[in-house]
Enzyme design. Structure first.
Site, PDB file in Angstrom:
ATOM      1  N   ALA A   8       0.865  -1.205   0.000  1.00  0.00           N
ATOM      2  CA  ALA A   8       0.000   0.000   0.000  1.00  0.00           C
ATOM      3  C   ALA A   8       0.888   1.237   0.000  1.00  0.00           C
ATOM      4  CB  ALA A   8      -0.927  -0.013   1.203  1.00  0.00           C
ATOM      5  N   ASN A   9       0.331   2.391   0.306  1.00  0.00           N
ATOM      6  CA  ASN A   9       1.116   3.628   0.388  1.00  0.00           C
ATOM      7  C   ASN A   9       0.533   4.517   1.474  1.00  0.00           C
ATOM      8  OD1 ASN A   9      -0.966   5.400  -0.882  1.00  0.00           O
ATOM      9  ND2 ASN A   9      -0.627   3.984  -2.586  1.00  0.00           N
TER      10      ASN A   9
END
Ligand code: CTP
Length: 392
Positions: free
Chosen positions: A205-206
């Protein structure tokens, strides 16, 4: 947000009346002019002196004082919105049957503006068939009634009947007074991160929180548009319940949702931080840590903005660009490559801008070669700046 708006609060007798102190403060802070009328019993729950001090206007309780007459017709016509909060069982019943035995009811019956009600009562009173019938009746007269909340009640019972919190009432007031600039326009917004599964418990993810996309969704909504927000996992959510939210997890799901919604949209803003790569295959079982190194094969995700740029048939298409170097030239290249009308450049080099912050600073690049820079401001103000730039 409410600058120049005239709000008339009518308070009836309920313990929840104390919450109007905070509501008044919030309204004044948002720029509204606030006037308050109270039923005689409401004055036993909250001091008119506090309310007149906070609202900076005299609080009216009676038709007549020693030397003046409260003009209920004028008050009803003065307001942009009348807010009956808390709405007690008694005042509700009188509003439902047109009884006019105090100033609040006279103002209500004279009001030419929309009326928003926030009921407050004990759970048993709330669920009584006569109360529910009265709620239906005042709704049928065109009044808006906010949902009551569930929780601990003044009686000690736990159940439904608590008045909506001041922030919820404030948001409903703001929603009622929104502009009509973008009435009949449909907006599609993507926001937040995506999660790409490695196995059933891990993902890539980020740091995106979705704050900028949600601020844009709210800004479009406040200009009268119909907004659909496709939100990645963990994204913050908009404060207006009329914004349609479609929750997705992966880049593929966001792609499918965006493609489905795009034909009905007039404007699409792709603010999501979509994963560029996803594992070629997510392991069906949790991966055990047997080896010293662990190769993970990734493949490119589908580029949503690029695809919408190919499909667009008159929609205004706005993308974002997050850059850490050669920001302007990279952003302009994205504008061309993805056939967008505008690219909003977020530079990671600016302090106070980027993931997680409540502030941002952007440069909006238009396909006509224009470059418009914002100052560092709240994400809500930046959202307005972006709208002003792309709409005019
Ligand atoms: N975007 C998208 N789908 C993807 C990747 C990005 O729709 N699979 C959109 C983003 O929502 C944003 C724009 O494309 O509006 C640019 O995203 P950005 O991450 O800055 O650029 P990328 O196209 O991913 O290119 P790079 O990572 O190489 O800079």
């Amino acid at each position: 947000m409410l600058t120049g708006k005239k709000i008339l609060i009518a308070i009836s007798g309920s313990i929840a009346a104390y919450k109007i102190i905070l509501l008044t403060r919030l309204l004044v802070k948002a720029g509204a002019t606030v006037k308050i009328v109270m039923t005689p019993s409401a004055t036993q729950f909250v001091s008119p002196l506090v309310l007149s001090t906070l609202s900076k206007n005299p609080v009216l309780k009676e038709f007549m004082t020693e030397d003046s007459w409260a003009n209920h017709v004028q008050l009803g016509r003065w307001a942009d919105l009348m807010v009956v909060a808390p709405l007690s069982c008694n005042t509700l019943a009188k509003m439902a049957s047109g009884i006019c035995d105090n100033l609040v009811l006279a103002v209500y019956l004279s009001a030419t503006c929309k009326v928003l009600c926030a009921p407050a009562m004990d759970a048993d009173m709330w669920h009584h068939p006569s109360t529910q019938e009265n709620i239906s009746r005042i709704r049928a007269y065109g009044n808006q009634v906010l949902d009551v909340e569930a929780g601990e009640l003044a009686s000690g019972l736990v159940g439904e009947g608590r008045m909506a919190e001041p922030e919820v009432i404030l948001n409903a007031i703001i929603a009622n007074l929104r502009s009509t600039e973008l009435k009949n326009k449909s907006i599609l917004i993507t926001a937040g991160p995506t999660q790409e599964a490695i196995d059933p418990v891990r993902f890539i993810a980020n740091h995106s929180t979705g704050k900028m996309g949600v601020a844009l969704a709210e800004a479009f909504y406040l200009r009268g548009a119909t907004v659909t927000l496709i939100a990645g996992p963990g994204s913050v959510l908009p404060k207006f319940s009329e914004i349609t939210i479609q929750s997705v997890v992966s880049a593929q799901q966001m792609y499918e949702a965006a493609l489905e919604a795009f034909p009905k949209a007039d404007i699409a803003v792709l603010a999501a931080a979509v994963a560029d790569y996803t594992p070629v295959m997510a392991a069906p079982q949790k991966i055990k840590k047997k080896e010293a190194t662990f190769p993970l094969k990734l493949q490119k995700t589908k580029d949503i903005l690029k695809k919408l740029g190919e499909l667009k048939t008159g929609q205004l298409l706005i993308g974002f660009a997050l850059e850490t170097s050669n920001a302007l030239s990279n952003a302009r290249q994205k504008l061309i490559d993805k056939n967008a009308d505008f690219i909003v450049l977020n530079s990671m080099e600016d302090t106070g801008a980027g993931f997680g912050y409540d502030t941002n600073q952007v440069t909006v690049l238009g396909k006509d070669g224009t470059t418009t820079e914002s100052s560092l401001d709240s994400k809500a103000a930046i959202a307005d700046f972006i709208l002003d730039t792309v709409l005019h």
